[in-house]
Design a protein around this motif. Structure first.
Motif, PDB file in Angstrom:
ATOM      1  N   ASN A 235     -43.875   2.219 -15.387  1.00  0.00           N
ATOM      2  CA  ASN A 235     -44.081   2.584 -14.048  1.00  0.00           C
ATOM      3  C   ASN A 235     -43.028   3.090 -13.068  1.00  0.00           C
ATOM      4  O   ASN A 235     -42.655   2.338 -12.508  1.00  0.00           O
ATOM      5  CB  ASN A 235     -44.790   1.440 -13.452  1.00  0.00           C
ATOM      6  CG  ASN A 235     -46.155   1.166 -14.326  1.00  0.00           C
ATOM      7  OD1 ASN A 235     -46.938   1.934 -14.860  1.00  0.00           O
ATOM      8  ND2 ASN A 235     -46.767  -0.036 -13.937  1.00  0.00           N
ATOM      9  N   SER A 237     -43.127   5.966 -10.901  1.00  0.00           N
ATOM     10  CA  SER A 237     -43.606   6.348  -9.912  1.00  0.00           C
ATOM     11  C   SER A 237     -45.126   6.091  -9.407  1.00  0.00           C
ATOM     12  O   SER A 237     -45.735   5.696 -10.340  1.00  0.00           O
ATOM     13  CB  SER A 237     -43.389   7.856  -9.786  1.00  0.00           C
ATOM     14  OG  SER A 237     -44.271   8.568 -10.958  1.00  0.00           O
ATOM     15  N   LEU A 238     -45.447   6.077  -8.322  1.00  0.00           N
ATOM     16  CA  LEU A 238     -47.023   6.143  -7.910  1.00  0.00           C
ATOM     17  C   LEU A 238     -47.548   7.029  -8.487  1.00  0.00           C
ATOM     18  O   LEU A 238     -48.820   6.829  -9.102  1.00  0.00           O
ATOM     19  CB  LEU A 238     -47.107   6.210  -6.315  1.00  0.00           C
ATOM     20  CG  LEU A 238     -46.284   4.928  -5.554  1.00  0.00           C
ATOM     21  CD1 LEU A 238     -46.491   5.335  -4.330  1.00  0.00           C
ATOM     22  CD2 LEU A 238     -46.933   3.759  -5.746  1.00  0.00           C
ATOM     23  N   GLU A 239     -47.081   8.375  -8.895  1.00  0.00           N
ATOM     24  CA  GLU A 239     -47.742   9.346  -9.552  1.00  0.00           C
ATOM     25  C   GLU A 239     -47.999   8.934 -10.928  1.00  0.00           C
ATOM     26  O   GLU A 239     -49.375   9.213 -11.525  1.00  0.00           O
ATOM     27  CB  GLU A 239     -46.813  10.482  -9.600  1.00  0.00           C
ATOM     28  CG  GLU A 239     -47.190  11.451  -8.449  1.00  0.00           C
ATOM     29  CD  GLU A 239     -46.109  12.410  -8.356  1.00  0.00           C
ATOM     30  OE1 GLU A 239     -44.986  12.314  -8.590  1.00  0.00           O
ATOM     31  OE2 GLU A 239     -46.531  13.795  -8.116  1.00  0.00           O
ATOM     32  N   ASP A 242     -51.019   6.581 -11.048  1.00  0.00           N
ATOM     33  CA  ASP A 242     -52.229   7.147 -11.020  1.00  0.00           C
ATOM     34  C   ASP A 242     -52.948   7.901 -11.982  1.00  0.00           C
ATOM     35  O   ASP A 242     -53.789   8.216 -12.192  1.00  0.00           O
ATOM     36  CB  ASP A 242     -51.766   8.113  -9.589  1.00  0.00           C
ATOM     37  CG  ASP A 242     -53.248   8.506  -9.033  1.00  0.00           C
ATOM     38  OD1 ASP A 242     -54.166   7.421  -8.513  1.00  0.00           O
ATOM     39  OD2 ASP A 242     -53.481   9.641  -8.679  1.00  0.00           O
ATOM     40  N   GLU A 381     -53.856  -0.581  -7.851  1.00  0.00           N
ATOM     41  CA  GLU A 381     -53.249  -1.114  -6.915  1.00  0.00           C
ATOM     42  C   GLU A 381     -52.059  -2.069  -6.937  1.00  0.00           C
ATOM     43  O   GLU A 381     -51.025  -1.788  -6.450  1.00  0.00           O
ATOM     44  CB  GLU A 381     -54.284  -1.590  -5.894  1.00  0.00           C
ATOM     45  CG  GLU A 381     -54.993  -0.494  -4.887  1.00  0.00           C
ATOM     46  CD  GLU A 381     -56.153  -1.155  -4.024  1.00  0.00           C
ATOM     47  OE1 GLU A 381     -55.910  -2.518  -3.646  1.00  0.00           O
ATOM     48  OE2 GLU A 381     -57.105  -0.561  -4.074  1.00  0.00           O
ATOM     49  N   GLN A 384     -48.828  -0.600  -8.107  1.00  0.00           N
ATOM     50  CA  GLN A 384     -48.321   0.283  -7.141  1.00  0.00           C
ATOM     51  C   GLN A 384     -47.792  -0.498  -6.314  1.00  0.00           C
ATOM     52  O   GLN A 384     -46.465  -0.337  -5.867  1.00  0.00           O
ATOM     53  CB  GLN A 384     -49.286   1.407  -6.503  1.00  0.00           C
ATOM     54  CG  GLN A 384     -49.696   2.251  -7.445  1.00  0.00           C
ATOM     55  CD  GLN A 384     -50.909   3.396  -6.751  1.00  0.00           C
ATOM     56  OE1 GLN A 384     -51.761   2.653  -6.032  1.00  0.00           O
ATOM     57  NE2 GLN A 384     -50.838   4.423  -7.308  1.00  0.00           N
ATOM     58  N   LYS A 385     -48.280  -1.731  -5.740  1.00  0.00           N
ATOM     59  CA  LYS A 385     -47.581  -2.718  -4.824  1.00  0.00           C
ATOM     60  C   LYS A 385     -46.279  -3.269  -5.680  1.00  0.00           C
ATOM     61  O   LYS A 385     -45.366  -3.342  -4.880  1.00  0.00           O
ATOM     62  CB  LYS A 385     -48.529  -3.822  -4.674  1.00  0.00           C
ATOM     63  CG  LYS A 385     -49.417  -3.488  -3.365  1.00  0.00           C
ATOM     64  CD  LYS A 385     -50.302  -4.450  -2.812  1.00  0.00           C
ATOM     65  CE  LYS A 385     -51.632  -4.509  -3.817  1.00  0.00           C
ATOM     66  NZ  LYS A 385     -52.397  -5.632  -3.625  1.00  0.00           N
ATOM     67  N   LEU A 388     -43.555  -0.630  -5.294  1.00  0.00           N
ATOM     68  CA  LEU A 388     -43.072  -0.386  -4.208  1.00  0.00           C
ATOM     69  C   LEU A 388     -41.891  -1.807  -4.075  1.00  0.00           C
ATOM     70  O   LEU A 388     -40.850  -1.609  -3.317  1.00  0.00           O
ATOM     71  CB  LEU A 388     -43.864  -0.342  -3.013  1.00  0.00           C
ATOM     72  CG  LEU A 388     -44.927   0.746  -3.146  1.00  0.00           C
ATOM     73  CD1 LEU A 388     -45.920   0.772  -2.028  1.00  0.00           C
ATOM     74  CD2 LEU A 388     -44.132   2.042  -3.018  1.00  0.00           C
ATOM     75  N   THR A 405     -40.504  11.243  -2.756  1.00  0.00           N
ATOM     76  CA  THR A 405     -41.471   9.849  -2.931  1.00  0.00           C
ATOM     77  C   THR A 405     -41.899   9.405  -1.545  1.00  0.00           C
ATOM     78  O   THR A 405     -42.747   8.616  -1.642  1.00  0.00           O
ATOM     79  CB  THR A 405     -40.647   8.867  -3.809  1.00  0.00           C
ATOM     80  OG1 THR A 405     -39.587   8.543  -2.713  1.00  0.00           O
ATOM     81  CG2 THR A 405     -40.110   9.241  -4.883  1.00  0.00           C
ATOM     82  N   GLY A 412     -49.281   5.102  -0.957  1.00  0.00           N
ATOM     83  CA  GLY A 412     -49.269   3.822  -1.824  1.00  0.00           C
ATOM     84  C   GLY A 412     -49.797   2.787  -0.813  1.00  0.00           C
ATOM     85  O   GLY A 412     -50.663   2.007  -1.110  1.00  0.00           O
TER      86      GLY A 412
END
Ligand code: GDP
Ligand code: MG
Length: 427
Positions: A235, A237-239, A242, A381, A384-385, A388, A405, A412
């Motif tokens: 993981n 990137s947020l992409e 997603d 979610e 993603q958290k 970050l 980003t 995000g």
């Protein structure tokens, strides 16, 4: 429902079986489709001279720290021509192969490929910590002759940037651009026509060209292999998170159709028994894919230095960082608002003559869809958290927040703060 949005030719067969009311055929076909994705082997060969950073890359790709148990040994000079397989911890069918440098084996390029068993590899990554050399090029040409793909990875970019940073006129973009250009030009001079070079730091996969490498592989691989690669991707990137969510969501239609087909079998109690096993499988898949299982979280903690408890603290889903059982899933499902009503309706509707069976199918489909969708969104979610959080960790001085980003971070945060009750309804 967007059931047609699947590249697979199997989709048509399933649709036909469902339309013809041939449920057992539909069930078999859907299961085949779901299993196929899970069982797709992907074999990635990592080669390059001793010390270039192959083993570290293998570890980083698998979300592992070099010091961890099961990690490829790093910082040792290669002396043997041994080929070592490193299966992905969550997807053992995805294997990274740590190959000895061609210089270590002293074989000519054609013999080298034969020796490492080139047929089984889906593609090759040729790693170098400085300029690419004749050996790398000879190997690339031989790989091409065997009709396999290869990509050049210029490793240890963090080292280069650290050195350059001392200069007064330092610009990261400019330095990276020059390095990329030099590598490409060097390879061209040695006879590679249009070399693809990616600048990577295995210690910071979220920076530089690793995402681009994934995008390129994603374009080049056939559909089923593409899914296997995506699921195994760290993981970064947020992409990526997603994209994982989107592929899981596509499968959600099939899971729901499966559940619907099963529910239409007019035996009370059976549908729910089968559904729960299917749901446990699906949810476990999500948890592993997003790296939210206990072991993945421990690995994340080890490789980022963020304490496990801190990681655990941002997770909302009751299905992450636990062992998922039927009992737990049933408990969670019953807590999701509205779920109980849907299931009760399904059970009841089955006994309404004639209308009952199709109605049961519809209810089963929507129930399964809504529940899994809710769980999937919540897990995405959480992932993603977590990303970050680990990107924020203090020791990584102002390395750079890549400009691209920033919008993703905002997105995000927005996703993270959306009230979860809405996602039960939204698709
Ligand atoms: N700074 C930095 N060092 C790296 C990177 N990749 C590998 N190294 C270091 O380079 C040395 C050789 O790496 P290793 O993975 O063992 O190379 P191999 O012989 O090709 O398998 C080790 O000391 C690694 O820690 C990187 O991306 N950045
Ligand atoms: Mg090594």
């Amino acid at each position: 429902y967007d059931v047609y949005n699947v590249e697979d030719s199997q989709a048509e067969e399933i649709k036909e079986a469902l339309l013809n009311n041939d449920k057992s055929l539909a069930i078999t076909k859907i299961k085949e489709l779901l299993d196929k994705e899970k069982n797709t082997p992907l074999n990635i060969a990592i080669t390059g001279e001793s010390g270039s950073g192959k083993s570290t890359f293998v570890n980083a790709f698998r979300g592992m720290d070099n010091r961890e148990e099961g990690a490829a040994l790093t910082g040792v000079t290669e002396t043997t021509s041994e080929v070592t397989a490193y299966p992905h911890p969550n997807y053992p069918k995805v294997t990274l192969w740590d190959l000895p440098g061609i210089g270590t084996t002293k074989f000519p390029a054609d013999k080298y490929l034969e020796c490492v068993g080139f047929e089984k590899f889906d593609f090759f990554i040729i790693v170098s910590a400085d300029r690419f050399r004749e050996n790398d090029v000879k190997l690339a040409q031989e790989i091409q002759r065997m009709e396999k793909k290869f990509y050049f990875v210029r490793s240890k970019i963090d080292n280069d940037l650290r050195a350059e940073r001392r200069k007064r006129t330092f610009s990261e973009e400019e330095t990276l651009r020059k390095m990329r250009e030099n590598c490409i030009q060097g390879l061209r001079d040695l006879g590679v026509e249009s070399p693809q070079v990616f600048l990577v730091s295995s210690f910071e996969l979220h920076l530089y060209d690793f995402s681009l490498l994934h995008e390129t592989l994603d374009r080049d691989l056939p559909a089923h292999k593409r899914h296997a690669l995506l699921r195994a991707m760290p993981n970064i990137s947020l992409e990526i998170i997603d994209k994982k969510k989107k592929t899981f969501k596509r499968r959600l239609y099939w899971l729901s159709a499966l559940s619907a087909a099963v529910a239409a079998v007019p035996v009370p109690g059976l549908s729910i028994a089968v559904d729960i096993a299917v749901l446990v499988g699906a949810v476990t898949d999500y948890v592993f894919g997003f790296g939210l299982d206990i072991k993945s979280l421990q690995r994340l903690s080890a490789s980022t230095g963020v304490p496990y408890a801190d990681l655990r603290a941002v997770i909302v889903s009751p299905l992450a960082a636990v062992k998922i059982s039927k009992e737990l899933l049933l408990k969670v499902l019953s807590q999701i608002a509205g779920a109980a009503t849907f299931m009760a309706l399904e059970e009841v509707s089955r006994f309404i003559p004639i209308v009952g069976i199709p109605l049961a199918m519809v209810f089963s489909f929507t129930t399964t869809y809504r529940l899994l969708n809710f769980i999937l969104n919540q897990l995405a979610e959480d992932a993603q958290k977590l990303l970050l959080l680990v990107l924020q960790k203090p020791p990584q001085r102002s390395h750079r927040t890549p400009i691209q980003t920033i919008p993703m971070l905002c997105c995000g945060i927005f996703l993270g703060s959306a009230p979860s009750s809405f996602q039960l309804i939204s698709t």
